[in-house]
Design a protein around this motif. Structure first.
Motif, PDB file in Angstrom:
ATOM      1  N   GLU A   1      19.804  -1.603   6.363  1.00  0.00           N
ATOM      2  CA  GLU A   1      18.592  -1.895   7.314  1.00  0.00           C
ATOM      3  C   GLU A   1      17.647  -0.637   6.915  1.00  0.00           C
ATOM      4  O   GLU A   1      17.763   0.559   6.591  1.00  0.00           O
TER       5      GLU A   1
ATOM      6  N   ASN B   1      23.482   5.512  22.603  1.00  0.00           N
ATOM      7  CA  ASN B   1      23.665   5.425  20.979  1.00  0.00           C
ATOM      8  C   ASN B   1      22.475   5.044  20.148  1.00  0.00           C
ATOM      9  O   ASN B   1      21.243   4.741  20.481  1.00  0.00           O
TER      10      ASN B   1
ATOM     11  N   ASN C   1      26.557  10.201  18.298  1.00  0.00           N
ATOM     12  CA  ASN C   1      26.110   8.961  18.975  1.00  0.00           C
ATOM     13  C   ASN C   1      25.201   8.246  17.963  1.00  0.00           C
ATOM     14  O   ASN C   1      24.566   7.321  18.277  1.00  0.00           O
ATOM     15  N   ILE C   2      25.067   8.529  16.613  1.00  0.00           N
ATOM     16  CA  ILE C   2      24.200   8.075  15.852  1.00  0.00           C
ATOM     17  C   ILE C   2      24.918   7.273  14.744  1.00  0.00           C
ATOM     18  O   ILE C   2      26.085   7.619  14.185  1.00  0.00           O
ATOM     19  N   SER C   3      24.556   5.980  14.754  1.00  0.00           N
ATOM     20  CA  SER C   3      25.363   5.046  13.682  1.00  0.00           C
ATOM     21  C   SER C   3      24.194   4.780  12.704  1.00  0.00           C
ATOM     22  O   SER C   3      22.937   4.498  13.004  1.00  0.00           O
ATOM     23  N   VAL C   4      24.669   4.749  11.452  1.00  0.00           N
ATOM     24  CA  VAL C   4      23.759   4.513  10.386  1.00  0.00           C
ATOM     25  C   VAL C   4      24.258   3.083   9.563  1.00  0.00           C
ATOM     26  O   VAL C   4      25.259   2.975   9.185  1.00  0.00           O
ATOM     27  N   VAL C   5      23.069   2.351   9.512  1.00  0.00           N
ATOM     28  CA  VAL C   5      23.375   0.966   8.861  1.00  0.00           C
ATOM     29  C   VAL C   5      22.561   1.189   7.564  1.00  0.00           C
ATOM     30  O   VAL C   5      21.255   0.977   7.443  1.00  0.00           O
TER      31      VAL C   5
ATOM     32  N   GLU D   1      13.701   5.832   8.129  1.00  0.00           N
ATOM     33  CA  GLU D   1      13.021   5.825   9.327  1.00  0.00           C
ATOM     34  C   GLU D   1      11.834   6.803   9.375  1.00  0.00           C
ATOM     35  O   GLU D   1      11.777   7.611   8.684  1.00  0.00           O
TER      36      GLU D   1
ATOM     37  N   CYS E   1      15.047   0.955  11.994  1.00  0.00           N
ATOM     38  CA  CYS E   1      15.571   0.384  13.235  1.00  0.00           C
ATOM     39  C   CYS E   1      15.097   1.065  14.449  1.00  0.00           C
ATOM     40  O   CYS E   1      15.105   0.341  15.665  1.00  0.00           O
ATOM     41  N   GLN E   2      14.284   2.124  14.240  1.00  0.00           N
ATOM     42  CA  GLN E   2      13.739   2.731  15.288  1.00  0.00           C
ATOM     43  C   GLN E   2      12.258   2.388  15.405  1.00  0.00           C
ATOM     44  O   GLN E   2      11.646   2.136  14.189  1.00  0.00           O
TER      45      GLN E   2
ATOM     46  N   ARG F   1      20.654   3.919  16.657  1.00  0.00           N
ATOM     47  CA  ARG F   1      21.035   3.058  15.424  1.00  0.00           C
ATOM     48  C   ARG F   1      19.972   3.496  14.412  1.00  0.00           C
ATOM     49  O   ARG F   1      18.622   3.335  14.475  1.00  0.00           O
TER      50      ARG F   1
END
Length: 471
Positions: free
Chosen positions: A141, A9, A134-138, A16, A144-145, A11
């Motif tokens: 935030e 996954n 498989n990518i989740s976006v917050v 980004e 994250c990477q 995030r």
């Protein structure tokens, strides 16, 4: 998605750092927006090129917001053209390309639309279509990477790691000859779009804000590179046109100043003398009272009398006696012609060496001999040529001669004398047929290698403010 674990996954925050390696963009800040369907990249100078069956698009990217001094030229195959509605309700037809996106070490292909996002804080937007399962976006935030750094644009790596891309190249030529055909064939074999443009059918709009070049009633597009094959009869207009391309920021294999200087034989010999490059003793005067002095300067007869406007051996006369020299000089003056008087190098015996220089290397050389009874070795006048090995001194002389005119491609003609190599002429539009057939080398390919090496991005001269730009 390419990764060690295809099910891993990923995030993402609302912002980004990303890479677009196929476009030569190693660091870019992107807004992750699940409210937008399509992804968008800030691009300017967007123009299509190539064949109708496989169209491409050329564009430039300013990867650092607020830094217009850095632009990365890009090109890609067109996948689609579709209408996109922006967040403020405006509709726009945009070209769609597909390219690999890299975030946090994972790589996958995404569709990207091209649009002018000038004034936007971030020059890329990632929409829903680019986000895999498989990518989740917050949304609350950020980063994250792992974070990247704009400083890569100030290092040689930006030039070395730039991907090969399809180029739009113009050949300035009025003739459908061997050289022009070879340059077109080799460029198209590499996937480039190569267009032959008749120099005299162009006209220019000269102004400070938007200089343009027009051809047959239409504005010419932006080219990645120009290969000048300007004939001697149109040197003045051709170099003026080349200056216009230079003003537009187009890479020119040979610059206008170098062509102008090399075509003027007096200027050319003065340039060679300034750079202390060996050449036959040369004299020039305007007054008929100086005839005897001219003859003495070059060591007496036999000597060469050469028109300043001569090309391909025409207008070049060998005077074997002093009386013959005086007669030729008097005749040329009677025609109000400008000419040089030059030492005749006897030991050369009507043979010269054509060194073909591409970039900073002599890539091929041939020995040219004149037709029987002719001291001139030009192939156009019936001379013959064979491949030849040149000495280290001859190689260095040819490279220095081309470099002093700032020429990326040149034919440097040398004489072998008792005191070392002597430069006869530096040709800024050397023909390819004789040198390719004699040397068995693909000279057109080497010229395209030089173009591909020079159209790569230029690193920023300073890293100042790069850190501030990331904030």
């Amino acid at each position: 998605m390419s990764t060690d674990d295809p099910n891993q996954n990923l995030r993402l925050g609302w912002e980004e750092w990303v890479r677009l390696p196929e476009l030569g963009l190693p660091a870019l800040r992107a807004k992750v927006d699940t409210g937008a369907r399509t992804s968008a990249l800030h691009a300017t100078d967007i123009e299509t090129f190539g064949p109708a069956k496989a169209p491409k698009v050329r564009f430039t990217v300013h990867p650092i917001p607020g830094r217009d001094d850095l632009l990365i030229p890009c090109s890609a195959a067109i996948k689609d053209r579709r209408e996109v509605t922006s967040s403020n309700g405006d509709r726009e037809m945009r070209y769609v390309i597909e390219t690999n996106l890299e975030i946090g070490g994972q790589v996958w292909p995404v569709e990207v639309t091209l649009t002018d996002r000038r004034g936007m804080a971030l020059h890329m937007l990632l929409g829903r279509q680019a986000l895999t399962e498989n990518i989740s976006v917050v949304p609350s935030e950020r980063y994250c990477q792992p974070e990247l750094d704009y400083s890569v644009y100030a290092t040689p790596a930006i030039r070395k790691k730039a991907p090969n891309r399809a180029l739009r190249i113009a050949v300035l030529s009025r003739e459908d000859n061997y050289s022009t055909r070879r340059l077109v064939e080799e460029g198209e074999r590499r996937g480039h779009s190569v267009e032959v443009i008749d120099t005299t059918r162009c006209y220019m709009s000269i102004n400070a804000l938007a200089p343009e070049i027009h051809y047959d009633g239409k504005r010419l597009p932006r080219y990645d590179a120009v290969i000048p094959r300007i004939g001697a009869s149109v040197t003045q207009y051709g170099t003026a046109l080349l200056r216009q391309f230079e003003t537009l920021g187009t890479y020119c294999v040979n610059g206008s100043d170098g062509i102008t200087a090399s075509r003027d034989k007096l200027h050319a010999h003065q340039m060679l003398a300034r750079h202390k490059i060996g050449m036959p003793a040369t004299a020039f005067a305007a007054s008929p009272k100086d005839t005897n002095a001219l003859i003495d300067i070059v060591g007496g007869a036999p000597l060469i009398v050469k028109l300043l406007e001569s090309t391909q051996g025409k207008g070049v006369v060998l005077a074997e006696t002093k009386k013959a020299a005086e007669s030729v000089i008097t005749a040329f003056r009677g025609l109000k012609a400008n000419f040089l008087v030059q030492q005749f190098v006897k030991e050369a015996a009507g043979v010269d060496i054509r060194c073909f220089v591409v970039g900073s290397k002599v890539v091929a050389a041939m020995k040219r001999s004149g037709a029987e009874g002719d001291f001139r070795s030009n192939l156009h006048l019936g001379g013959s040529a064979v491949s030849v090995r040149i000495t280290k001194e001859e190689r260095a002389t040819a490279i220095r001669a081309a470099r002093c005119f700032g020429l990326g491609v040149a034919g440097v003609d040398l004489l072998r004398s008792e005191t070392g190599p002597k430069v006869l002429e530096v040709n800024s539009s050397p023909g390819l047929e004789g040198i390719e057939k004699t040397s068995k080398k693909d000279i057109a390919a080497l010229i395209h290698d030089e173009i591909e090496a020079n159209v790569r991005p230029t690193p920023l001269r300073t890293r100042k403010a790069l850190g501030d730009a990331a904030e």
